[in-house]
Design a protein around this motif. Sequence first.
Motif, PDB file in Angstrom:
ATOM      1  N   HIS A 158       0.815  -1.209   0.000  1.00 14.03           N
ATOM      2  CA  HIS A 158       0.000   0.000   0.000  1.00 14.03           C
ATOM      3  C   HIS A 158       0.851   1.263   0.000  1.00 14.03           C
ATOM      4  CE1 HIS A 158      -2.873   3.070   1.499  1.00 14.03           C
ATOM      5  NE2 HIS A 158      -3.770   2.338   0.837  1.00 14.03           N
ATOM      6  N   SER A 187      -1.030   8.849  -3.070  1.00 15.52           N
ATOM      7  CA  SER A 187      -2.389   9.368  -2.938  1.00 15.52           C
ATOM      8  C   SER A 187      -2.567  10.749  -3.553  1.00 15.52           C
ATOM      9  CB  SER A 187      -2.786   9.417  -1.453  1.00 15.52           C
ATOM     10  OG  SER A 187      -1.875  10.226  -0.729  1.00 15.52           O
ATOM     11  N   ASP A 191       0.546  -6.076   1.192  1.00 16.57           N
ATOM     12  CA  ASP A 191      -0.365  -5.927   2.321  1.00 16.57           C
ATOM     13  C   ASP A 191      -1.771  -5.516   1.912  1.00 16.57           C
ATOM     14  OD1 ASP A 191      -0.038  -3.290   1.578  1.00 16.57           O
ATOM     15  OD2 ASP A 191       1.010  -2.680   3.405  1.00 16.57           O
ATOM     16  N   THR A 192      -2.032  -5.466   0.606  1.00 12.37           N
ATOM     17  CA  THR A 192      -3.338  -5.025   0.120  1.00 12.37           C
ATOM     18  C   THR A 192      -3.637  -5.738  -1.188  1.00 12.37           C
ATOM     19  OG1 THR A 192      -2.999  -2.833   1.101  1.00 12.37           O
ATOM     20  CG2 THR A 192      -4.711  -3.018  -0.578  1.00 12.37           C
ATOM     21  N   ASP A 207      -7.218   5.295  -4.195  1.00 15.46           N
ATOM     22  CA  ASP A 207      -7.978   5.550  -2.970  1.00 15.46           C
ATOM     23  C   ASP A 207      -8.378   4.262  -2.250  1.00 15.46           C
ATOM     24  OD1 ASP A 207      -9.721   4.668  -4.881  1.00 15.46           O
ATOM     25  OD2 ASP A 207     -11.291   6.156  -4.463  1.00 15.46           O
ATOM     26  N   VAL A 208      -7.605   3.207  -2.355  1.00 15.10           N
ATOM     27  CA  VAL A 208      -7.917   1.958  -1.656  1.00 15.10           C
ATOM     28  C   VAL A 208      -7.345   1.990  -0.244  1.00 15.10           C
ATOM     29  CG1 VAL A 208      -8.023   0.626  -3.776  1.00 15.10           C
ATOM     30  CG2 VAL A 208      -5.863   0.792  -2.533  1.00 15.10           C
ATOM     31  N   SER A 209      -7.946   1.220   0.624  1.00 14.95           N
ATOM     32  CA  SER A 209      -7.505   1.179   2.021  1.00 14.95           C
ATOM     33  C   SER A 209      -6.491   0.056   2.220  1.00 14.95           C
ATOM     34  CB  SER A 209      -8.701   0.946   2.954  1.00 14.95           C
ATOM     35  OG  SER A 209      -9.660   1.967   2.796  1.00 14.95           O
ATOM     36  N   PRO A 210      -5.532   0.247   3.108  1.00 16.93           N
ATOM     37  CA  PRO A 210      -4.554  -0.813   3.382  1.00 16.93           C
ATOM     38  C   PRO A 210      -5.227  -2.031   4.014  1.00 16.93           C
ATOM     39  CG  PRO A 210      -4.347   0.966   4.980  1.00 16.93           C
ATOM     40  CD  PRO A 210      -5.279   1.452   3.932  1.00 16.93           C
ATOM     41  N   ASN A 220      -7.004  -4.243   2.437  1.00 15.04           N
ATOM     42  CA  ASN A 220      -8.219  -4.652   1.728  1.00 15.04           C
ATOM     43  C   ASN A 220      -8.108  -6.068   1.173  1.00 15.04           C
ATOM     44  OD1 ASN A 220      -9.830  -2.438   2.091  1.00 15.04           O
ATOM     45  ND2 ASN A 220     -10.016  -1.918  -0.087  1.00 15.04           N
TER      46      ASN A 220
END
Length: 402
Positions: free
Chosen positions: A62, A67, A109-110, A129-132, A134
């Motif tokens: 991630h 970003s 990790d994602t 815009d993805v979250s760690p 996921n």
Amino acid sequence: MTGMIPASEALAQILNAAQPLTDTEMCPLIQAHGRTLAAPQLSPLDVPPADNSAMDGYAIRHADLDSSGAELQPFVISQRIPAGHVASALEPGTAARIFTGAEIPVGADTVIMQEQCRTEDNTVYIPADVSPGNNIRPQGQDIRQGAEVATTGQRLTPQTLGLLASIGIDQVPVLRRLKVAILSTGDELVEPGRPLKPGQIYNSNRYLLAGLLDKMGITCIDLGRVEDTPEATLQALSRATLEADVILSTGGVSVGEEDHVKHAVEKLGELALWKMAIKPGKPLAFGRVGDTPFFGLPGNPVSAFITFLLFARPYLQTMQGLTPLLPQGSQMPASFKRPRKSIRQEFVRVKVTDDGKMETHPNQSSGVLSSTSWSNAMAIVPVDTTISEGDLVQVIRYDQLF
């Protein structure tokens, strides 16, 4: 109560006499459905054994996402990881094509699901815009190493078999199968498939009891029909003690001149209980033949069915090492009436419909076996109680008993 035993008192005495089996054997997991587990089962590993992907998609680190940059960011696809294959460590700034169930490579990790990405040649464009974390199923998310996944005395369901398989167990210690001998008394009984002569009926109880025992995972020792003579009855009961853990007979426990079972049991062992304050099923007997527990069920098929459910079933469950199912049922408005009080507790065959209403079978005779097939529950009328239509009564569905 004119010598009759209340149902609750009889059941308490019967269950108090039940001794669970202690003999165990190892059983292949594929054959263990319905068996009683004899020892707790602990997981030797984490499930899943490593972090894995919950989606088909792309695994990244991630921190490699910018970003503040473009909405879709390019990553070179450095490896392809199908489920069951060992991945290499993820090269910094790259993505790994990964499939559901595949282990997450070291450094990632994602996971971003493939529908959110766009690919071009050997490059994947990933949203920023993805979250760690996921779409990653962490190691041990389902089961932790050392956790107890099945307990002693548990009846093994398909779900539990799958759970045990998921931790690598291929055989389990179980109590040996309970063996129950069934015998039918009555010279009037004829086996299905043979022509009936005047005064004869087909032996339905034999098949009723065999099916109920099979439903409970019990080995049935079928001793067939016994002639209505004292000698044949004594011989059949003596044979049953050599082969079975429990004896179930139908008929012959009333007070007629041709009812020989009661006298034979008293000669070979002991009759502990006889005559229950229930309807149907008053002639039910319980005792032992030698050291072998004995249930003398009434000959009328409905009475045999009801007394098996109420008394023999929880006793046999206890012998199987299980906690007997004694459901309280639910309260429902009665679809019948009982204007007169009775000294016997009555069990009325009823049907609970899909919309939650009650219907009552029109013929409650103990000889109308079709009422047990039509119904799916029994409504209980307590002793010394009148019932008007609409009064609340306790209802127990048959499927709550197994």
